[in-house]
Design a protein around this motif. Structure first.
Motif, mmCIF file in Angstrom:
data_model
loop_
_atom_site.group_PDB
_atom_site.id
_atom_site.type_symbol
_atom_site.label_atom_id
_atom_site.label_comp_id
_atom_site.label_asym_id
_atom_site.label_seq_id
_atom_site.Cartn_x
_atom_site.Cartn_y
_atom_site.Cartn_z
ATOM 1 N N VAL A 175 0.814 -1.220 0.000
ATOM 2 C CA VAL A 175 0.000 0.000 0.000
ATOM 3 C C VAL A 175 0.846 1.268 0.000
ATOM 4 C CG1 VAL A 175 -2.044 -1.058 1.052
ATOM 5 C CG2 VAL A 175 -0.263 -0.081 2.533
ATOM 6 N N GLU A 176 2.143 1.126 0.240
ATOM 7 C CA GLU A 176 3.012 2.304 0.307
ATOM 8 C C GLU A 176 4.448 1.865 0.059
ATOM 9 O OE1 GLU A 176 2.996 6.543 1.650
ATOM 10 O OE2 GLU A 176 1.329 5.199 2.030
ATOM 11 N N ARG A 177 5.239 2.774 -0.548
ATOM 12 C CA ARG A 177 6.646 2.479 -0.845
ATOM 13 C C ARG A 177 7.438 3.768 -0.726
ATOM 14 N NH1 ARG A 177 9.277 -1.086 -5.546
ATOM 15 N NH2 ARG A 177 7.516 -2.384 -4.967
ATOM 16 N N THR A 178 8.612 3.688 -0.128
ATOM 17 C CA THR A 178 9.520 4.827 -0.080
ATOM 18 C C THR A 178 10.939 4.311 -0.290
ATOM 19 O OG1 THR A 178 10.174 6.807 1.141
ATOM 20 C CG2 THR A 178 9.827 4.829 2.444
ATOM 21 N N VAL A 179 11.748 5.110 -0.968
ATOM 22 C CA VAL A 179 13.124 4.733 -1.273
ATOM 23 C C VAL A 179 14.055 5.780 -0.676
ATOM 24 C CG1 VAL A 179 14.792 4.273 -3.111
ATOM 25 C CG2 VAL A 179 12.395 3.630 -3.425
ATOM 26 N N GLY A 180 15.131 5.316 -0.043
ATOM 27 C CA GLY A 180 16.125 6.218 0.527
ATOM 28 C C GLY A 180 15.897 6.445 2.006
ATOM 29 N N PHE A 181 16.819 7.200 2.594
ATOM 30 C CA PHE A 181 16.767 7.472 4.029
ATOM 31 C C PHE A 181 15.546 8.302 4.390
ATOM 32 C CE2 PHE A 181 17.625 10.212 7.650
ATOM 33 C CZ PHE A 181 17.909 9.263 8.616
ATOM 34 N N ARG A 182 14.884 7.918 5.458
ATOM 35 C CA ARG A 182 13.764 8.677 6.015
ATOM 36 C C ARG A 182 13.931 8.718 7.530
ATOM 37 N NH1 ARG A 182 13.492 9.592 1.479
ATOM 38 N NH2 ARG A 182 11.837 9.276 -0.012
ATOM 39 N N LYS A 183 13.573 9.835 8.119
ATOM 40 C CA LYS A 183 13.606 9.942 9.584
ATOM 41 C C LYS A 183 12.417 9.196 10.183
ATOM 42 C CE LYS A 183 16.145 14.229 10.147
ATOM 43 N NZ LYS A 183 17.267 13.698 10.867
ATOM 44 N N ASN A 184 12.540 8.906 11.461
ATOM 45 C CA ASN A 184 11.508 8.163 12.189
ATOM 46 C C ASN A 184 10.124 8.781 12.026
ATOM 47 O OD1 ASN A 184 9.881 8.111 14.909
ATOM 48 N ND2 ASN A 184 10.957 6.159 14.763
ATOM 49 N N ASP A 185 10.017 10.107 12.157
ATOM 50 C CA ASP A 185 8.690 10.736 12.075
ATOM 51 C C ASP A 185 8.071 10.591 10.681
ATOM 52 O OD1 ASP A 185 10.641 12.530 11.126
ATOM 53 O OD2 ASP A 185 9.491 14.302 11.695
ATOM 54 N N GLU A 186 8.887 10.619 9.641
ATOM 55 C CA GLU A 186 8.370 10.413 8.281
ATOM 56 C C GLU A 186 7.841 8.984 8.125
ATOM 57 O OE1 GLU A 186 10.827 12.265 4.935
ATOM 58 O OE2 GLU A 186 12.265 12.176 6.593
ATOM 59 N N LEU A 187 8.601 8.021 8.641
ATOM 60 C CA LEU A 187 8.179 6.619 8.564
ATOM 61 C C LEU A 187 6.898 6.392 9.354
ATOM 62 C CD1 LEU A 187 11.641 4.858 9.022
ATOM 63 C CD2 LEU A 187 10.363 5.189 6.891
ATOM 64 N N LYS A 188 6.821 7.027 10.508
ATOM 65 C CA LYS A 188 5.646 6.879 11.369
ATOM 66 C C LYS A 188 4.388 7.403 10.663
ATOM 67 C CE LYS A 188 4.682 7.250 16.254
ATOM 68 N NZ LYS A 188 5.165 7.760 17.531
ATOM 69 N N LYS A 189 4.494 8.565 10.024
ATOM 70 C CA LYS A 189 3.353 9.131 9.281
ATOM 71 C C LYS A 189 2.938 8.203 8.143
ATOM 72 C CE LYS A 189 4.253 13.954 10.279
ATOM 73 N NZ LYS A 189 5.056 15.094 9.894
ATOM 74 N N MET A 190 3.935 7.633 7.468
ATOM 75 C CA MET A 190 3.664 6.736 6.351
ATOM 76 C C MET A 190 2.856 5.525 6.812
ATOM 77 S SD MET A 190 6.560 5.112 3.846
ATOM 78 C CE MET A 190 6.867 3.501 4.505
ATOM 79 N N ILE A 191 3.175 5.011 7.983
ATOM 80 C CA ILE A 191 2.517 3.811 8.494
ATOM 81 C C ILE A 191 1.176 4.131 9.159
ATOM 82 C CG2 ILE A 191 2.680 2.014 10.254
ATOM 83 C CD1 ILE A 191 5.680 1.981 9.672
ATOM 84 N N GLU A 192 1.127 5.218 9.914
ATOM 85 C CA GLU A 192 -0.072 5.500 10.707
ATOM 86 C C GLU A 192 -1.337 5.641 9.864
ATOM 87 O OE1 GLU A 192 1.243 8.816 13.129
ATOM 88 O OE2 GLU A 192 1.582 7.443 14.828
ATOM 89 N N LYS A 193 -1.210 6.074 8.623
ATOM 90 C CA LYS A 193 -2.413 6.203 7.787
ATOM 91 C C LYS A 193 -2.983 4.845 7.396
ATOM 92 C CE LYS A 193 0.466 7.628 3.967
ATOM 93 N NZ LYS A 193 0.793 8.660 3.036
ATOM 94 N N HIS A 194 -2.245 3.762 7.666
ATOM 95 C CA HIS A 194 -2.717 2.414 7.337
ATOM 96 C C HIS A 194 -3.132 1.616 8.580
ATOM 97 C CE1 HIS A 194 -1.558 3.151 3.236
ATOM 98 N NE2 HIS A 194 -0.366 3.524 3.646
ATOM 99 N N LEU A 195 -3.100 2.264 9.741
ATOM 100 C CA LEU A 195 -3.505 1.557 10.977
ATOM 101 C C LEU A 195 -5.011 1.510 11.105
ATOM 102 C CD1 LEU A 195 -0.911 2.954 13.538
ATOM 103 C CD2 LEU A 195 -0.903 0.735 12.427
#
Length: 108
Positions: A88-108
């Motif tokens: 449902v989502e893909r990201t490439v390259g370095f991301r900070k914790n808060d960016e990753l958290k936002k990416m995941i939280e919309k799928h909870l």
């Protein structure tokens, strides 16, 4: 690897992702990859913060080539979010914790 981050292989990838009751974050990485080493603590921190809500996994693309090839992984680190067994989502390259958290939280 942190004890709340599951190590995946080509053999257990599909079953793990399909059987998961929660969203799954998979970090595709390799030992020689600098950005992979930079993102590892961010992924581990996220796994601790969202324990019980998200299954956080890693798969070494050098040791397990079939899975990244089948998913079209061209660069690492690549992080995929799966829900109900589907990407449902893909990201490439370095991301900070808060960016990753936002990416995941919309799928909870």
């Amino acid at each position: 690897m942190a004890n709340n981050v599951l190590s995946l292989t080509d053999d257990n990838f599909k079953k793990t992702v399909q059987d998961a009751k929660s969203p799954v974050l998979v970090d595709f990485w390799a030992d020689w990859c600098g950005p992979c080493k930079m993102i590892a603590p961010e992924v581990e921190k996220l796994a601790a913060e969202l324990q019980g809500q998200v299954l956080v996994c890693k798969i070494n693309v050098d040791d397990h080539r079939e899975t990244p090839n089948s998913l079209g992984i061209m660069s690492i680190p690549t992080l995929l979010v799966f829900k109900d067994g589907r990407e449902v989502e893909r990201t490439v390259g370095f991301r900070k914790n808060d960016e990753l958290k936002k990416m995941i939280e919309k799928h909870l």
